[in-house]
Design an enzyme around this catalytic site. Structure first.
Site, PDB file in Angstrom:
ATOM      1  N   ASP A 463       0.860  -1.175   0.000  1.00  0.00           N
ATOM      2  CA  ASP A 463       0.000   0.000   0.000  1.00  0.00           C
ATOM      3  C   ASP A 463       0.904   1.235   0.000  1.00  0.00           C
ATOM      4  O   ASP A 463       1.979   1.225   0.599  1.00  0.00           O
ATOM      5  CB  ASP A 463      -0.884  -0.020   1.244  1.00  0.00           C
ATOM      6  CG  ASP A 463      -1.735   1.224   1.356  1.00  0.00           C
ATOM      7  OD1 ASP A 463      -2.497   1.492   0.430  1.00  0.00           O
ATOM      8  OD2 ASP A 463      -1.604   1.932   2.377  1.00  0.00           O
ATOM      9  N   ASP A 663      -0.847  -0.674   6.476  1.00  0.00           N
ATOM     10  CA  ASP A 663      -0.885  -0.194   7.857  1.00  0.00           C
ATOM     11  C   ASP A 663      -2.250   0.296   8.291  1.00  0.00           C
ATOM     12  O   ASP A 663      -2.427   0.674   9.440  1.00  0.00           O
ATOM     13  CB  ASP A 663       0.129   0.936   8.055  1.00  0.00           C
ATOM     14  CG  ASP A 663      -0.312   2.235   7.383  1.00  0.00           C
ATOM     15  OD1 ASP A 663      -1.057   2.156   6.385  1.00  0.00           O
ATOM     16  OD2 ASP A 663       0.084   3.309   7.853  1.00  0.00           O
ATOM     17  N   ASP A 667      -6.599  -1.884   4.905  1.00  0.00           N
ATOM     18  CA  ASP A 667      -5.701  -2.907   4.380  1.00  0.00           C
ATOM     19  C   ASP A 667      -5.972  -4.284   4.990  1.00  0.00           C
ATOM     20  O   ASP A 667      -5.435  -5.283   4.502  1.00  0.00           O
ATOM     21  CB  ASP A 667      -4.242  -2.534   4.675  1.00  0.00           C
ATOM     22  CG  ASP A 667      -3.827  -1.255   3.968  1.00  0.00           C
ATOM     23  OD1 ASP A 667      -4.237  -1.060   2.822  1.00  0.00           O
ATOM     24  OD2 ASP A 667      -3.091  -0.463   4.579  1.00  0.00           O
TER      25      ASP A 667
END
Length: 777
Positions: A463, A663, A667
């Site tokens: 990400d 994080d 996610d």
């Protein structure tokens, strides 16, 4: 008599160590228990049994009210499902159990190691003269003739009996238990081999006429007291070396536990006093002095300092801390004194959670262990069968006498040399050391299955926000228009943005503070929805916001700043114009900057042969800017949380072994769906819970360390398994005598077999310990 409140041992108050608390005197069996007691909360940990603490010499009084008993739970490193209160041996493999939870400062307090060491020393003292008695006649020294046949044999019996029946007694107990529980193991073989050699020799001394000629050499029945004693002594030596090596596998947890200071300086009611760490409560104000350790997790409320967090995060550079910044318990304050408010205490601290996670992972079982378990289940019965066949073969096929004596010796050698323990230790020892090694680098592994999956990864999906980038807006550029300076632009912009709640406003304020700009007061502040903010600063009208807001205010530009703004926007920046007194003073640009460590980490991942894919919910322009800067060729922008999970599953459907690093809460589905989920320790708890690996520092280089750790650990496991399989595959046939037709010197004495068996287990543990020194990045 009194009872130690920590371990429950009965002690004599007249001779025991003591300490006072709440007006009572407590007595201890050792300084370790006394230190544990003093470092614990006010309510002392009660003993495992109903205990009393004396008030004076010879006194015995009820123990003070305390928390529910917290007995020490022991478990088996090879079979973690086996648990019991207190030390003992595993009913499956016979190995000594060890504490499930490693205690700080517990080095040297292993009762099993102490017992085995004591037995080994006694056995060695008796075995050396016994071995000389047996071997000297073979070297031409007729000790047997000088002593006489009877005294010579009785002296060997006297020396060997305490070695076998006292020093070796635990082996017989474990061997008998293995038969009762139908879990045949290494101690089954040792008990059979040693017991057979000793009983055979005892009967040969007490009733030699019972033996036929096939057991006699030169008319006399051979005895094997020295073989039985040497086998016991060597196995005891192997146990001592193995227990010492195994105790070092918990070094990582002990190192983590030792980070927490035993006490903290708490400020209450205007006074400061030192209290045990367990008495610190959430909301307490704690003072931390230079060189002192941060006792619990919290935030600074006064002062500033540099804090060394390397022992928890693996980051070597001390972190600067100011009011409002978080600090982690167990880290070391370096320069200044500060006050902090305790937010997480006890088992809720980062350090406590790390210890718990590492301990659980060390006890978990890797999928490769299933193969070992299957082989081990058939191993001991197969060895007993081979020993029986060896006896029959030697008894039938050897023409010269004493055929049965030869058959007996070789059957015993087969029983002794086989080592199922080496097979059983191969995987768990490497897992324990590998997980501990990762913890020292800020890489927390959830379980052994994750280590195995890490080795097979070929794709890493990351990400963008918070993983590749800092995860929060930051002032990156300030471009003034003459006659204004950069400080002027920041001063006016920060003054107006001070009253804004927008995240970009906080980035401007922080940027001004970082550059040492003094921010003046603002009057008539107004927020313009979708456009920016305005106000009066030092008597001049100030506008901060989009180009549309500036132009609506009648402010014009020569074209330079607008062109520069377009360049910055193409690079993924968010641009805000600043107008002062009807003139364009300049612009400020804010972005989520790439972490300093990210470029190096991406290069290292590619160096490991991994394919790097970036997913982000940001727009295409911002995503491309970050991807181009990092050399990432595969990326996808505008991705919703469910799309991230779908993309991960699509890669897995292609046959890829995928790790997902993120994080945020958004996610979590993708982290759970990947072969390995990797959460940044700076992120959301739900992301951490959904992952198999947690990077304490939130640094992408931790992925490099995690993958390297997985590969090195699995390589170490295969080395151990190869050694254990090859050792047994070669050792058992050699002991059975398959090489005897080539040379009569290629027979294996049972004493040599015992040395080889002990060395095999120690070698496996020693190889696993090499992981403690491996470089991960």
């Amino acid at each position: 008599m009194a009872t130690d409140p920590v371990c429950g041992m009965t002690v004599d108050p007249a001779n025991a160590l003591n300490a006072e608390r709440d007006g009572r005197t407590y007595y201890f069996c050792s300084d370790h228990c006394r230190r544990t007691f003093l470092a614990a909360p006010a309510a002392p940990p009660p003993p495992r049994h109903d205990a009393h603490a004396g008030h004076g010499a010879g006194a015995e009084a009820p123990a003070p009210p305390a928390a529910p008993a917290r007995p020490v739970v022991y478990t088996c490193p090879m079979h973690p499902q086996v648990e019991q209160v207190g030390p003992g041996s595993c009913p499956i493999c016979g190995m000594a159990l060890e504490p499930k939870a490693v205690q700080a400062g517990a080095d040297g307090d292993d009762p099993e190691l102490a017992d085995m060491t004591r037995r080994f020393r006694a056995a060695a003292v008796l075995t050396v003269p016994l071995l000389l008695l047996a071997m000297l006649p073979m070297a031409g020294v007729p000790v047997d003739d000088r002593l006489g046949a009877g005294p010579y044999l009785w002296l060997q019996l006297g020396l060997s009996t305490p070695v076998v029946l006292w020093a070796g007694w635990p082996f017989f107990v474990r061997g008998w238990r293995s038969v009762l529980t139908r879990n045949l193991n290494m101690f089954t073989l040792i008990a059979l081999g040693v017991g057979a050699a000793y009983l055979y020799s005892v009967v040969a001394v007490l009733a030699p006429d019972l033996f036929p000629d096939s057991f006699r050499r030169h008319g006399r029945v051979e005895v094997y007291f020295e073989a039985a004693a040497v086998i016991v002594t060597l196995v005891l030596l192997g146990q001592v070396l193995e227990l010492r090596a195994r105790s070092r596998t918990g070094a990582a947890i002990r190192e983590l536990l030792s980070l927490a200071p035993p006490t903290a300086r708490v400020v209450r009611d205007g006074s400061e006093r030192e209290v045990p760490l367990g008495e610190v409560r959430r909301g307490d104000v704690v003072r931390v002095r230079p060189g002192g350790k941060v006792p619990v997790d919290g935030r600074l409320t006064d002062g500033h300092s540099a804090v060394d967090e390397s022992m928890v995060t693996g980051e070597p550079v001390p972190a600067e801390k100011a009011v409002g910044d978080r600090v982690i318990g167990g880290t070391v304050n370096q320069t200044g004194t500060f006050l902090m408010t305790a937010e997480q205490v006890g088992q809720d601290t980062v350090l406590a959670r790390i210890v718990s996670m590492v301990a659980d992972a060390q006890r978990s079982r890797a999928p490769i262990q299933k193969l070992v378990d299957t082989v081990s289940g058939y191993f001991v019965p197969a060895v007993v069968l081979v020993a029986a066949l060896t006896f029959v073969a030697w008894a039938v096929l050897r023409p010269e006498q004493p055929a049965l004596a030869w058959a007996f010796v070789n059957a015993v050698a087969v029983l002794i040399i086989a080592c199922p323990c080496a097979l059983g230790l191969a995987t768990p020892m490497s897992i324990m050391v590998g997980v501990g090694r990762g913890a020292r680098e800020g890489v927390l592994i959830k379980n052994a299955e994750v280590l195995e999956a890490l080795e097979k990864l070929d794709t890493v999906v990351v990400d963008k926000t918070g993983t590749l980038t800092e995860g929060r807006p930051k002032l990156t550029e300030c471009v003034p228009a003459p006659p204004f300076s950069e400080a002027d632009v920041l001063r006016f912009a920060a003054a107006v943005e001070r009253h804004s709640e927008h995240p970009l406003a906080r980035a401007v304020l922080q940027g001004a503070a970082d550059r040492g700009v003094t921010v003046p007061a603002v009057d008539r502040f107004e927020s313009v929805t979708g456009g920016g903010v305005r106000g009066t600063v030092e008597g001049r009208a100030v506008l901060v916001g989009r180009r549309s807001l500036i132009e609506a205010g009648g402010v014009q530009d020569t074209g330079y700043l607008y062109g520069r703004a377009e360049d910055l926007q193409r690079e993924g920046r968010t641009v805000m114009f600043v107008a002062v007194g009807g003139r364009l003073a300049g612009l400020v640009a804010v972005s989520d900057p790439i972490k300093n460590s990210t470029p190096e980490a991406v290069r290292a991942l590619r160096g490991l042969g991994l394919r790097v894919v970036m997913l982000t919910g940001d727009n295409e322009r911002t995503a491309r800017t970050v991807a181009d800067a990092l050399g990432i060729t595969e990326f996808q922008a505008g991705v919703r949380p469910e799309d991230k999970h779908g993309r991960v599953m699509a890669l897995r459907a292609e046959g890829r072994r995928v790790a997902m690093a993120g994080d945020g809460i958004n996610d979590a589905p993708a982290l759970a769906g990947a072969d390995v989920g990797i959460a940044m320790g700076t992120g959301a708890d739900v992301a951490i819970e959904s992952s198999g690996v947690t990077l304490v520092k939130g640094d992408l280089r931790g992925i490099v360390r995690a993958v390297t750790l997985g590969r090195r650990t699995m390589r170490n496991i295969r080395q151990n398994l190869f050694f254990a399989f090859v050792y047994n595959a070669l050792g058992v046939p050699v002991a059975a005598g398959v090489l005897y037709p080539l040379s009569e010197h290629l027979l294996l004495n049972p004493m040599v077999a015992a040395a080889a068996m002990s060395l095999s287990s120690v070698s496996v543990v020693a190889n696993a310990l090499r992981l403690r020194a491996v470089r991960l990045a």
